[in-house]
Motif scaffolding. Sequence first.
Motif, PDB file in Angstrom:
ATOM      1  N   SER A 201       3.148  -8.964   6.403  1.00 60.83           N
ATOM      2  CA  SER A 201       2.425  -8.957   7.561  1.00 60.83           C
ATOM      3  C   SER A 201       0.694  -8.767   7.397  1.00 60.83           C
ATOM      4  O   SER A 201       0.375  -7.905   6.435  1.00 60.83           O
ATOM      5  N   LYS A 202       0.067  -9.644   8.228  1.00 60.12           N
ATOM      6  CA  LYS A 202      -1.393  -9.614   7.967  1.00 60.12           C
ATOM      7  C   LYS A 202      -2.113  -8.452   8.193  1.00 60.12           C
ATOM      8  O   LYS A 202      -3.127  -7.872   7.835  1.00 60.12           O
ATOM      9  N   ARG A 203      -1.471  -7.527   9.137  1.00 57.89           N
ATOM     10  CA  ARG A 203      -1.976  -6.089   9.419  1.00 57.89           C
ATOM     11  C   ARG A 203      -1.626  -4.872   8.758  1.00 57.89           C
ATOM     12  O   ARG A 203      -1.835  -3.824   8.744  1.00 57.89           O
ATOM     13  N   GLY A 204      -0.680  -5.454   7.588  1.00 62.11           N
ATOM     14  CA  GLY A 204      -0.378  -4.322   6.621  1.00 62.11           C
ATOM     15  C   GLY A 204       0.600  -3.513   7.320  1.00 62.11           C
ATOM     16  O   GLY A 204       1.544  -3.982   8.166  1.00 62.11           O
ATOM     17  N   SER A 205       0.817  -2.314   6.894  1.00 60.60           N
ATOM     18  CA  SER A 205       1.915  -1.286   7.416  1.00 60.60           C
ATOM     19  C   SER A 205       1.357  -0.591   8.472  1.00 60.60           C
ATOM     20  O   SER A 205       0.179  -0.195   8.496  1.00 60.60           O
ATOM     21  N   PRO A 206       2.251  -0.463   9.612  1.00 62.30           N
ATOM     22  CA  PRO A 206       1.827   0.264  10.663  1.00 62.30           C
ATOM     23  C   PRO A 206       1.923   1.797  10.631  1.00 62.30           C
ATOM     24  O   PRO A 206       1.439   2.618  11.352  1.00 62.30           O
ATOM     25  N   PHE A 207       2.330   2.113   9.293  1.00 57.11           N
ATOM     26  CA  PHE A 207       2.677   3.687   8.910  1.00 57.11           C
ATOM     27  C   PHE A 207       1.527   3.873   7.871  1.00 57.11           C
ATOM     28  O   PHE A 207       1.703   5.021   7.175  1.00 57.11           O
ATOM     29  N   GLY A 208       0.398   3.092   7.764  1.00 58.29           N
ATOM     30  CA  GLY A 208      -0.631   3.291   6.753  1.00 58.29           C
ATOM     31  C   GLY A 208       0.280   3.404   5.321  1.00 58.29           C
ATOM     32  O   GLY A 208       1.349   2.675   5.166  1.00 58.29           O
ATOM     33  N   HIS A 209      -0.443   4.195   4.277  1.00 59.75           N
ATOM     34  CA  HIS A 209       0.364   4.282   2.865  1.00 59.75           C
ATOM     35  C   HIS A 209       1.043   5.709   2.825  1.00 59.75           C
ATOM     36  O   HIS A 209       1.915   5.532   1.934  1.00 59.75           O
ATOM     37  N   SER A 210       1.236   6.427   3.809  1.00 56.97           N
ATOM     38  CA  SER A 210       1.712   7.770   3.562  1.00 56.97           C
ATOM     39  C   SER A 210       2.199   8.405   4.712  1.00 56.97           C
ATOM     40  O   SER A 210       2.632   9.576   4.627  1.00 56.97           O
ATOM     41  N   ARG A 211       2.190   7.980   6.096  1.00 60.88           N
ATOM     42  CA  ARG A 211       2.673   8.596   7.170  1.00 60.88           C
ATOM     43  C   ARG A 211       4.192   8.457   7.407  1.00 60.88           C
ATOM     44  O   ARG A 211       4.731   7.411   7.936  1.00 60.88           O
TER      45      ARG A 211
END
Length: 219
Positions: free
Chosen positions: A152-162
């Motif tokens: 995904s170009k936007r990365g993780s929608p949960f950040g790296h730790s949520r």
Amino acid sequence: MAQITLEQTFAKNAPAGLSRTVPNTKSESKVDVYFSADIETDGPIPGPYSILSFALVYAGSYDGKTFKRPRDYDNHFYRELQPISNEYEPEALAVNGLDRDLLIQTGMLPAQAMREANEWVRKTAGDGNPVFVAYPLSFDWTWLYWYFVRFSKRGSPFGHSRCFDIKTAVSVKSGFPIAGSGRSRLPNELLPKRAHTHHALDDAIEQAEIFANVFEWEV
């Protein structure tokens, strides 16, 4: 003696060239919006092996005071994916029952699936913070985080730790050690109405029920 304010202290000691205003120490508080996640794979780790299916289910929200359980679990996202390698373990396929050969032909490309999942999570969360929920967290988080970052170009929608581990919550609330906090050891009042089928959507909904039961559990 005159009282020195925080503003005066900061202005006096701020290095030249920096803003001489007091930084905002009160971070904006947002509502946590929970998503129960479940995956089915053809092996133990992402990269060499593949996600074959995954589901995300809206599982409630929490504003720091009140947890809101959803009325139902009809707000969900489910996709079946093309494998990303030729490697697989027959044992994994025996558990989930998915036809890997068929998915090579009919499964969605991971880049499309992760883009659509990312958009759905962000749209569903609105102004809230999306939080990933699983039981246990370590397996599902590892896979989906890797896929989001990789495809995904936007990365993780949960950040790296949520993220929220139901197994840890059960351990803390029940007093059981982690090793004794698996699904098979759940107290009756935490049991879901649905069965565990190893279909990603079924299991994500079942897990969302457990999550809400644990969150509301008064021991």
